[in-house]
Design a protein around this motif. Structure first.
Motif, mmCIF file in Angstrom:
data_model
loop_
_atom_site.group_PDB
_atom_site.id
_atom_site.type_symbol
_atom_site.label_atom_id
_atom_site.label_comp_id
_atom_site.label_asym_id
_atom_site.label_seq_id
_atom_site.Cartn_x
_atom_site.Cartn_y
_atom_site.Cartn_z
ATOM 1 N N LYS A 202 0.830 -1.204 0.000
ATOM 2 C CA LYS A 202 0.000 0.000 0.000
ATOM 3 C C LYS A 202 0.864 1.254 0.000
ATOM 4 C CE LYS A 202 -3.474 -2.650 2.405
ATOM 5 N NZ LYS A 202 -2.643 -3.858 2.181
ATOM 6 N N PRO A 203 0.445 2.274 -0.738
ATOM 7 C CA PRO A 203 1.213 3.529 -0.767
ATOM 8 C C PRO A 203 1.324 4.146 0.624
ATOM 9 C CG PRO A 203 -0.493 3.481 -2.475
ATOM 10 C CD PRO A 203 -0.759 2.323 -1.573
ATOM 11 N N GLU A 204 2.357 4.920 0.822
ATOM 12 C CA GLU A 204 2.539 5.610 2.099
ATOM 13 C C GLU A 204 1.344 6.539 2.355
ATOM 14 O OE1 GLU A 204 5.780 8.548 4.318
ATOM 15 O OE2 GLU A 204 6.216 7.704 2.348
ATOM 16 N N GLY A 205 0.852 6.525 3.584
ATOM 17 C CA GLY A 205 -0.282 7.362 3.942
ATOM 18 C C GLY A 205 -1.612 6.803 3.489
ATOM 19 N N PHE A 206 -1.652 5.494 3.208
ATOM 20 C CA PHE A 206 -2.893 4.884 2.726
ATOM 21 C C PHE A 206 -3.980 5.046 3.783
ATOM 22 C CE2 PHE A 206 -5.852 1.526 1.601
ATOM 23 C CZ PHE A 206 -5.881 1.601 0.219
ATOM 24 N N GLU A 207 -5.151 5.496 3.344
ATOM 25 C CA GLU A 207 -6.231 5.867 4.267
ATOM 26 C C GLU A 207 -7.572 5.396 3.733
ATOM 27 O OE1 GLU A 207 -8.593 10.022 5.447
ATOM 28 O OE2 GLU A 207 -6.685 10.099 4.368
ATOM 29 N N ARG A 208 -8.243 4.550 4.504
ATOM 30 C CA ARG A 208 -9.606 4.152 4.166
ATOM 31 C C ARG A 208 -10.396 3.935 5.451
ATOM 32 N NH1 ARG A 208 -11.860 5.713 0.019
ATOM 33 N NH2 ARG A 208 -13.488 4.175 0.420
ATOM 34 N N LEU A 209 -11.721 3.788 5.318
ATOM 35 C CA LEU A 209 -12.569 3.503 6.465
ATOM 36 C C LEU A 209 -12.178 2.178 7.117
ATOM 37 C CD1 LEU A 209 -16.047 4.395 4.913
ATOM 38 C CD2 LEU A 209 -14.867 5.690 6.701
ATOM 39 N N ASP A 287 -17.011 2.195 -0.325
ATOM 40 C CA ASP A 287 -16.959 1.766 1.071
ATOM 41 C C ASP A 287 -15.741 0.905 1.379
ATOM 42 O OD1 ASP A 287 -19.124 3.077 2.149
ATOM 43 O OD2 ASP A 287 -20.531 1.448 1.789
ATOM 44 N N CYS A 288 -14.857 0.702 0.427
ATOM 45 C CA CYS A 288 -13.722 -0.185 0.679
ATOM 46 C C CYS A 288 -12.922 0.318 1.878
ATOM 47 C CB CYS A 288 -12.849 -0.325 -0.558
ATOM 48 S SG CYS A 288 -11.815 1.095 -0.978
ATOM 49 N N GLY A 289 -12.448 -0.632 2.657
ATOM 50 C CA GLY A 289 -11.722 -0.260 3.858
ATOM 51 C C GLY A 289 -11.192 -1.504 4.549
ATOM 52 N N PHE A 290 -10.775 -1.347 5.782
ATOM 53 C CA PHE A 290 -10.129 -2.425 6.506
ATOM 54 C C PHE A 290 -11.133 -3.156 7.391
ATOM 55 C CE2 PHE A 290 -6.796 0.540 5.403
ATOM 56 C CZ PHE A 290 -5.814 -0.311 4.892
ATOM 57 N N SER A 291 -11.184 -4.473 7.225
ATOM 58 C CA SER A 291 -12.082 -5.298 8.018
ATOM 59 C C SER A 291 -11.654 -6.747 7.869
ATOM 60 C CB SER A 291 -13.534 -5.123 7.563
ATOM 61 O OG SER A 291 -14.422 -5.815 8.423
ATOM 62 N N TRP A 292 -12.407 -7.623 8.499
ATOM 63 C CA TRP A 292 -12.195 -9.042 8.294
ATOM 64 C C TRP A 292 -12.633 -9.416 6.877
ATOM 65 C CZ3 TRP A 292 -14.299 -7.033 12.813
ATOM 66 C CH2 TRP A 292 -13.548 -7.258 13.979
ATOM 67 N N PHE A 293 -11.896 -10.312 6.258
ATOM 68 C CA PHE A 293 -12.223 -10.721 4.899
ATOM 69 C C PHE A 293 -13.649 -11.286 4.826
ATOM 70 C CE2 PHE A 293 -7.432 -11.417 4.529
ATOM 71 C CZ PHE A 293 -7.224 -10.186 3.932
ATOM 72 N N LEU A 294 -14.080 -11.978 5.864
ATOM 73 C CA LEU A 294 -15.404 -12.594 5.835
ATOM 74 C C LEU A 294 -16.529 -11.570 5.933
ATOM 75 C CD1 LEU A 294 -14.881 -15.847 7.936
ATOM 76 C CD2 LEU A 294 -14.655 -15.477 5.472
#
Length: 382
Positions: A202-209, A287-294
């Protein structure tokens, strides 16, 4: 939710399926189309921002002005004009010109994503297409070479970020066909995005919900507090409180190891697939962001978690997923926890979006249905 509907009608209503490519492309905004009426969906502008009520015609007019003024930021054919086709968290416009040119303009909701967060979304979109084996829409750069154009217009508070996507021919999966086949394909696509997510630098400073327990149950939940949902009364709260407690406990034990948690699409519904001549593209990464894959599976059945078809659709999704990426029996057994997490997030969403026609349509019975789901869930896990 009206349980008497046939499964195909339910899927058509809940996912906003349409027969035209123009309306289908409204999926880039993650909402439902304007002016569609198949006997189930309300007619008119649907899915409004919390501070922009559907009756606020002046606001819609200012958005139209902004969208059409924004077109000057791109090299477009003469006579290009933007027409609103969807209003949800964002406003989505179909751009057309007399020569036949078409594209999609997304006007972002003020304050929902930063410019950097949008840039991160577009970077993952590009990377998935180039090296992740997932077909995604092309993004059209402006005259200055920038993918994001920030615009303002008098009468509309604040600046709005805008992005233009290439028009995609295609249609959503047909709800009259076997939905299990579509869910199997969704599982395959989800697995490919997860494999890419694990290895992509991921690029430096990557930011998502972030879509984790705190985002749903924390002190500042993204979509609000489920306790503020419509008809969440004293008879329902105890079972929902217990469900939250069990979800928190189980997901803490499940953990956030990198083989289970990472960057996901987070809205991978049938409405966000476009199929043309056998080629499937994934759209709407807003809405892409960090969460569990499931969590990606839980999002596929948003609003229909209690439908009798869900176990069969879950089996199909898992079958497709395992064609591409390993999924342990332990992980599969936890899918119901993610379904319950998502359902309670949606209960909060309905409560915080009371001005949205679709939320009002669901509000009378959604809390009761959520409590019944919670009872079934607790019978297995508490």
């Amino acid at each position: 939710m009206r349980h008497a509907k046939a499964a195909d009608a339910l899927m058509q209503e809940m996912h906003g399926l349409s027969e035209t490519a123009e309306v289908t492309l409204a999926g880039l905004a993650g909402g439902r189309p304007i002016g569609s009426n198949d006997g189930h969906k309300p007619t008119g502008v649907t899915g409004m921002l919390s501070d922009e009520a559907t009756s606020n015609k002046p606001m819609l007019n200012r958005l139209d002005v902004l969208a059409n003024e924004a077109l000057t930021r791109w090299e477009l054919p003469a006579g290009a004009h933007a027409r609103l086709i969807n209003l949800s968290e964002n406003a989505t416009y179909l751009v057309g010109a007399p020569c036949g040119f078409r594209s999609i303009l997304r006007v972002h909701r003020e304050g929902y994503h930063s410019r950097n967060a949008i840039a991160c979304e577009l970077e993952w979109l590009r990377a998935l297409k180039s090296d992740g084996g997932v077909l995604t829409p092309d993004v059209i750069a402006g005259r200055d070479g920038e993918l994001i154009q920030t615009c303002a217009v008098s009468g509309l508070a604040g600046e709005r970020h805008t992005v233009m996507f290439a028009f995609i021919e295609g249609s959503e999966p047909d709800p009259d066909h076997d939905l299990a086949r579509s869910f199997e394909e969704l599982g395959e696509i989800a697995a490919r995005t997860h494999l890419h997510s694990q290895t992509w630098p991921k690029p430096e400073g990557f930011e998502r919900l972030v879509w984790d327990v705190d985002a749903v149950f924390g002190s500042t939940p993204t979509w609000g507090n489920w306790r503020d949902g419509p008809n969440v009364d004293g008879s329902l709260r105890p079972v929902l409180e217990k469900a939250e407690e069990v979800i928190r406990h189980r997901l803490h034990a499940f953990g956030k190891d990198p083989d289970r948690y990472g960057l996901i699409h987070a809205d991978m519904r049938l409405a966000n697939l476009l199929i043309d001549n056998g080629v499937t593209r994934l759209i709407d990464f807003d809405d892409c962001g960090f969460s569990w894959f499931l969590y990606d599976f839980a999002a596929t059945i948003s609003f229909i978690e209690d439908h009798p078809q869900v176990p069969r659709l879950k089996e199909a999704w898992v079958r497709g997923y395992r064609k591409v990426r390993a999924l342990s029996a332990e992980e599969e057994a936890e899918l119901d926890t993610f379904i319950m997490l998502r359902r309670m997030a949606l209960l909060a969403w309905i409560g915080s979006h009371a001005e949205v026609p679709y939320a009002r349509e669901l509000s009378p019975h959604f809390a009761q249905g959520t409590a019944k789901l919670a009872q079934t869930y607790l019978s297995r896990f508490s």
